[in-house]
Design a protein around this motif. Structure first.
Motif, short mmCIF file in Angstrom:
data_model
loop_
_atom_site.label_atom_id
_atom_site.label_comp_id
_atom_site.label_asym_id
_atom_site.label_seq_id
_atom_site.Cartn_x
_atom_site.Cartn_y
_atom_site.Cartn_z
N PRO A 61 89.61 54.92 16.03
CA PRO A 61 89.00 56.14 16.59
C PRO A 61 89.53 56.50 17.97
O PRO A 61 89.29 57.60 18.46
N LYS A 95 92.41 47.60 26.93
CA LYS A 95 91.15 47.79 27.65
C LYS A 95 90.37 48.98 27.11
O LYS A 95 89.23 49.19 27.49
N CYS A 120 89.78 49.51 23.90
CA CYS A 120 89.22 49.21 22.58
C CYS A 120 87.69 49.23 22.65
O CYS A 120 87.08 48.65 23.54
N TRP A 121 87.08 49.90 21.66
CA TRP A 121 85.62 50.01 21.59
C TRP A 121 85.01 48.81 20.83
O TRP A 121 83.82 48.59 20.85
N CYS A 128 85.10 48.46 17.49
CA CYS A 128 84.41 48.96 16.29
C CYS A 128 84.81 48.19 15.03
O CYS A 128 84.15 48.30 14.01
N SER A 187 85.71 57.86 12.59
CA SER A 187 85.70 58.47 13.93
C SER A 187 84.28 58.63 14.42
O SER A 187 83.33 58.63 13.65
N GLY A 188 84.15 58.74 15.72
CA GLY A 188 82.87 59.06 16.34
C GLY A 188 81.84 57.95 16.24
O GLY A 188 82.16 56.77 16.07
N CYS A 189 80.58 58.35 16.34
CA CYS A 189 79.46 57.39 16.41
C CYS A 189 79.40 56.45 15.23
O CYS A 189 78.91 55.33 15.34
N ALA A 241 81.77 55.03 13.45
CA ALA A 241 82.96 54.23 13.14
C ALA A 241 82.63 52.79 12.74
O ALA A 241 83.15 52.27 11.76
N ALA A 242 81.76 52.14 13.50
CA ALA A 242 81.47 50.73 13.22
C ALA A 242 80.37 50.57 12.18
O ALA A 242 80.17 49.48 11.64
N HIS A 273 85.37 49.66 27.86
CA HIS A 273 85.02 50.51 26.72
C HIS A 273 84.03 49.87 25.76
O HIS A 273 83.74 50.41 24.71
N LYS A 274 83.54 48.70 26.12
CA LYS A 274 82.50 48.10 25.27
C LYS A 274 81.18 48.73 25.66
O LYS A 274 80.27 48.08 26.16
N TRP A 332 77.95 51.54 24.60
CA TRP A 332 77.24 51.82 23.35
C TRP A 332 77.78 53.09 22.70
O TRP A 332 78.22 53.07 21.55
N TYR A 333 77.77 54.19 23.44
CA TYR A 333 78.24 55.44 22.86
C TYR A 333 79.76 55.41 22.76
O TYR A 333 80.43 54.79 23.59
N PRO A 334 80.36 56.04 21.73
CA PRO A 334 81.82 55.95 21.62
C PRO A 334 82.53 56.49 22.86
O PRO A 334 82.30 57.64 23.25
N PRO A 335 83.39 55.69 23.47
CA PRO A 335 84.10 56.15 24.67
C PRO A 335 85.04 57.31 24.37
O PRO A 335 85.53 57.96 25.28
N PHE A 336 85.28 57.55 23.08
CA PHE A 336 86.20 58.63 22.69
C PHE A 336 85.47 59.97 22.55
O PHE A 336 86.09 61.00 22.35
#
Ligand SMILES: Cc1cc2nc3c(=O)[nH]c(=O)nc-3n(C[C@H](O)[C@H](O)[C@H](O)COP(=O)(O)OP(=O)(O)OC[C@H]3O[C@@H](n4cnc5c(N)ncnc54)[C@H](O)[C@@H]3O)c2cc1C
Ligand code: SF4
Ligand code: SF4
Lengths: 104, 560
Positions: A21, A39, A41-42, A44, B46-48, B50-51, B204-205, B207-211
């Protein structure tokens, strides 16, 4: 929080790159995947679930309490296996049936 | 740089939860409408979503009615939400859930075939693959074109009518000009404006997607759309370090919030979303931190179920448990508040829309986290809004065709893109300016550093500094289209920051602890502030518009 990609395992299929994403995964001149912006990377795990040869693993950064373990998934039919490798070499596994709901 | 021009009936910006569902809805209405989805990532993940997600948080269970859900959300927002939006969303929650199940989504059922709920408004699910399921359904539509890795950077608007948008193909070095008869904006909310909990390697860890960088808000602000309630920031109570959701622990195994003395403190402060955060902040300030969710003593079966539930939505928390060698039954889970996010799906920030999800710009409809006035939407609410926005856009284009985008407008956008790609690198990088922005917001606009508190003097400093950064961002250089996207993301965030600051400054009360804790006005003021704080950019200045709160759920139409 980030991922690592094992170049020796990667077959350059491009699936991890397709799903990320954040568009963080790129290819080097040998057509092997690498994470260009670790850095960013989320965490996911989308890329990990795609990799057909299990070349991608994720880990917690030391700043959020990571102690050197890695996590990756392997899928067999409806079963998603989450495999954890600890620094001492021990391996444990949690199996999730993707057709079954969470209890919580 | 290539330039590609595309014409479509309906452009959907953001192929996330609401955007995908809008496409499904439009295709169901008529196959004759051409729909184009532009997605900065790939709609598959993509988005919220993704995981994966943990539960369907918005559902009307047996013996409840949609109004109950609207009442609950209104109460959580302490009265500042739009009842018409909440009711029209709630009425559709169950139908969109059924459709999701038809697409192959797993929802837990009892032996009689009824859904199993968690509390009165949540359903138990396996939410790991929710996004691929939606994406597969959208990919199968014959009338819909999907452009993945195309980041939309601006709307094309003329005389308050939307006529299209501009985008950059981040992996094909292409400048896109898209002409559309109607546009649905579904870019989600904004993360990354404030300094995050872990600003180092794991920045970027979050909660909300950093993207999700607030592109939709910023484009609307720039185009002069009326926006609402940016001051109601969302601060999540999360598991420390992994910033994983806590609802699974609180609702799943009934874990209570306790301080380091083992005292349950949640009753002391109240149970709304903002009060739960505020209580945790306060316990820490008064020397009773750290705070935890009390999981010690749960059963080994519960341990195993929790580990699985987290793998299905936030795997880092399970890894954390395994690495530490301690299960939740053996060690309480430490919690903390996150940095503030701007999210219209949890709180009420975003576009000021009418009941049909039309924004104040003709032909532009908003759905999901980017749309304001309708908190506690969650996944199903975003789907419901995607459906409403799509129906409205479908109707709108029946008797409306947009003018072409004037060539001089296209040229000026092209010029800006080329400038960033060709000008010599200035003194600062995009990353440095992003860090500066986060530090400013953290220090002067109620970030983690000040325990989310602020006063007007601090906000004035924040505003001045954010404007300086906006100027500095003109000097940035991009080596490639991905870096170009980063420049636009930074500028989006700066635009959103300015509006957030203006809104925080405008509400002269403290209605929501932590979310908008104004030290100049520490009390709630129901007499003067049962009002929506709205804003519109006019000649470069943010004009605040106060509107009376409307209850009762009657349809709302735009008028001045
Ligand atoms: C980690 C997490 C867990 C959650 N868990 C739950 C849960 O268990 N249950 C529940 O009910 N709700 C949950 N939610 C809330 C719910 O997922 C969201 O409210 C909902 O999915 C928002 O939908 P959306 O369409 O507005 O945003 P998204 O689904 O995020 O879609 C926005 C899309 O726009 C794209 N985009 C952004 N900017 C641009 C641009 N400039 N150009 C092109 N594309 C762009 C993004 O890539 C993304 O695909 C969770 C949210 C998060 C973040
Ligand atoms: S874990 Fe997610 S964000 Fe990180 S590289 Fe993989 S797909 Fe991208
Ligand atoms: S998915 Fe795996 S094999 Fe394919 S490119 Fe990525 S790392 Fe290599």
């Amino acid at each position: 929080m980030s991922i690592t990609i094992d170049k020796n395992k990667c077959i350059g299929c491009g699936k991890c790159h397709e799903v990320c994403p954040g568009t963080l995964i790129k290819f080097d001149s040998d057509k092997k995947a690498f994470i260009k912006y670790p850095k960013d990377c989320w965490g996911c795990t989308s890329c990990i679930k795609e990799c057909p040869v299990y070349a991608i693993r994720f880990y917690l950064g030391a700043d959020i309490g990571g102690m050197g373990s890695f996590l990756h998934t392997e899928k067999k039919g409806d079963i998603l296996r989450w495999i954890i490798e600890k620094p001492d070499g021990s391996i444990s596994e949690i199996r999730i049936n993707t057709k079954e709901s969470n209890q919580y | 740089m290539k330039t590609e021009k595309i014409k479509t009936d309906v452009l959907i910006i953001g192929g996330g939860t609401a955007g995908c569902y809008a496409a499904l809805t439009l295709a169901e209405q008529t196959e004759e409408i051409h729909v184009l989805i532009c997605e900065k990532a790939n709609i598959k993940r993509s988005g919220c979503l993704a995981a994966g997600v943990n539960a369907l948080n918005a559902y009307i269970t047996k013996s409840h009615v949609p109004q109950d859900y609207a009442d609950y959300a209104l109460k959580d927002a302490d009265g500042i939400a739009r009842e018409d939006l909440l009711v029209t969303m709630s009425e559709r929650l169950n139908a969109v859930t059924a459709k999701l199940e038809n697409l192959g989504f797993v929802i837990l059922k009892d032996e009689n075939g009824n859904y199993v709920s968690r509390g009165w408004r949540n359903l138990k699910i396996n939410g790991e693959n929710i996004k691929p399921i939606l994406a597969d359904a959208v990919s199968a539509l014959s009338n819909t074109t999907i452009l993945n890795r195309v980041n939309i950077i601006d709307f094309a608007v003329q005389d308050n009518h939307i006529i299209g948008a501009y985008g950059i193909g981040i992996e094909n070095d292409t400048f896109y000009v898209i002409e559309a008869n109607a546009v649905i904006i579904a870019t989600g909310g904004a993360a990354g404006s404030y300094k995050p909990n872990n600003p180092g390697f794991s920045r970027h860890k979050m909660w909300y997607p950093p993207f999700n960088t607030g592109a939709g808000y910023a484009m609307g602000i720039r185009a002069g759309a009326e926006m609402t309630t940016f001051e109601m920031r969302f601060i999540a109570l999360r598991c420390k370090d992994t910033i994983s959701p806590t609802g699974t622990l609180a609702q799943g195994v009934g874990a209570k919030q306790i301080n380091s003395f083992g005292e349950v403190y949640e009753q002391k402060y109240g149970l709304t979303t903002s009060e739960r955060v505020y209580g945790t902040v306060n316990e820490n300030l008064e020397g009773r931190g750290p705070c935890y969710l009390r999981t010690e003593g749960i059963t080994p079966e519960q341990d195993e179920s929790l580990k699985k539930a987290y793998l299905n939505m936030s795997p880092s928390q399970t890894l954390k448990w395994l690495e530490s060698g301690k299960n939740p039954s053996e060690q309480n889970v430490e919690i903390e508040g996150t940095e503030p996010y701007i999210i219209g799906g949890h709180t009420a920030s975003g576009y000021w829309i009418d009941t049909h999800r039309a924004t104040t710009i003709q032909g532009l409809f908003a759905a999901g986290d980017v749309a304001g006035g309708c908190p506690q939407k969650y996944v199903t609410g975003a789907l419901a809004e995607g459906e409403i926005a799509a129906e409205s856009a479908g109707k709108f284009i029946q008797n409306h065709a947009s003018e072409p985008i004037p060539t001089e407008e296209i040229a000026s956008h092209q010029k800006e893109v080329l400038k960033f790609l060709t000008q010599k690198a200035g003194q600062f990088t995009t990353e440095q300016l992003e860090e500066a922005m986060q530090t400013i917001m953290d220090s002067y606009a109620g970030g983690i550093k000040t325990n989310y508190r602020f006063n007007s003097k601090q906000l004035a400093i924040a505003d001045a500094k954010i404007q300086q950064l906006m100027q500095l961002s003109d000097t940035l250089h991009a080596d490639d289209f991905q870096e170009l996207m980063y420049i636009y993301e930074l500028r989006e965030r700066l635009t959103v920051c300015r509006s957030v600051i203006a809104h925080l400054n405008a509400r002269h009360e403290t209605r929501w602890h932590s979310f908008a804790e104004n030290l100049d006005y520490p009390e709630k003021d129901d007499i003067n502030w049962k009002k929506y704080v709205n804003s519109r950019l006019e000649n470069g200045e943010i004009k605040i518009i106060l509107r009376d709160v409307i209850y009762g759920g009657a349809p709302y139409e735009h008028h001045n």
